[in-house]
Enzyme design. Sequence first.
Site, PDB file in Angstrom:
ATOM      1  N   ASP A 173       0.809  -1.210   0.000  1.00  0.00           N
ATOM      2  CA  ASP A 173       0.000   0.000   0.000  1.00  0.00           C
ATOM      3  C   ASP A 173       0.851   1.272   0.000  1.00  0.00           C
ATOM      4  OD1 ASP A 173      -2.366   1.323  -0.031  1.00  0.00           O
ATOM      5  OD2 ASP A 173      -2.767   1.133   2.112  1.00  0.00           O
ATOM      6  N   ASN A 198     -10.554  -3.735  -5.828  1.00  0.00           N
ATOM      7  CA  ASN A 198      -9.752  -2.872  -6.713  1.00  0.00           C
ATOM      8  C   ASN A 198     -10.327  -2.730  -8.128  1.00  0.00           C
ATOM      9  OD1 ASN A 198      -6.501  -3.788  -5.283  1.00  0.00           O
ATOM     10  ND2 ASN A 198      -7.847  -2.071  -4.790  1.00  0.00           N
TER      11      ASN A 198
END
Length: 221
Positions: free
Chosen positions: A2, A50
Amino acid sequence: MDGNGRWARQRGLSRAEGHRQGVKALKPVVKEASRLGIRVLTVFAFSTENWQRPPEEVDALMALLVEFLRSETLELKAEGVLIRTIGAIDDLPPVSLAALHWASQETATQSRMILNLALNYGSRDEIVRAVNRWMAQRHPADEPELTESALTAQLDTVGLPDPDLLIRSSGELRLSNFMLWQCAYAEIYITETLWPDFGPDELRRALDDYRHRQRRFGRIG
Ligand code: FPP
C-alpha cells in the site's frame, strides 16, 4: 503493497507510475525474505474491491503483473522461489492468467520460499467460495456441520501455514479484507513507509520487531 498512489502524488507522477515503482520494490524484498529463511511471503497485489478503480489504473496494474512475471520468474526460480496465487484468478484477463499459469508451472518444483500473489483476492469472497465448495463436495455420510478444519481445507491458502507476521505499509490501520481467517493470531507490524520506499532494511526492521513479540495464542504468557 500500500501507498503507491500517495508516493506518486507526492512527486507529481501518475498513479500508474507509483505502481511501477511498487513493482520495482518487490524483487529486493522477495530476495531478502528468501535469504532470511522466510518460507512463505504473500503480497496483496489486487483485491476484489480494486476493480472499482478507474479502468486505466486496473489495466496498468494487470500489465505490470504480466511484465513482472515475464521478467522476474526465471530469476526467482533460480533463487528457489515457487510462485503461486490466492484469489479468484479465473476472473483476471486471459493474458494475466496465462502469465500466472506459466510462472507457477515454471517454478512448481522450487522449495526454498513460496511467493504467494494475492490477486482478485478478498477474504470474504474466499470464505464464501470455500463454504460453497464444501457444500458441493459434501457426501451424506460426512460430518453434517462445517468445522474449522473442513473450512481451512477449502480456502485458497490450503497447504500454507497461517501468517506469523502481517506487514502493512503506508501507515493504514486496517486489514482491508486480507486473510481475515488466517490472520487470527498474526502479529501486526505497521510502518509509515510507502510501499515503493519499502526495501530489505524495512523488512529486517519488521522481523526484528516481531522477534520481540510474545505470542500467547489466547493462553497466558
Ligand atoms: C496499493 O496502493 C497498491 C495496489 C492496489 C496495487 C499493488 C500492485 C502492484 C504493485 C503491481 C502488480 C502486482 C505484482 C505482483 C507485480 P494504493 O494505490 O492503494 O496507494 P494509495 O493508498 O497511496 O493510493
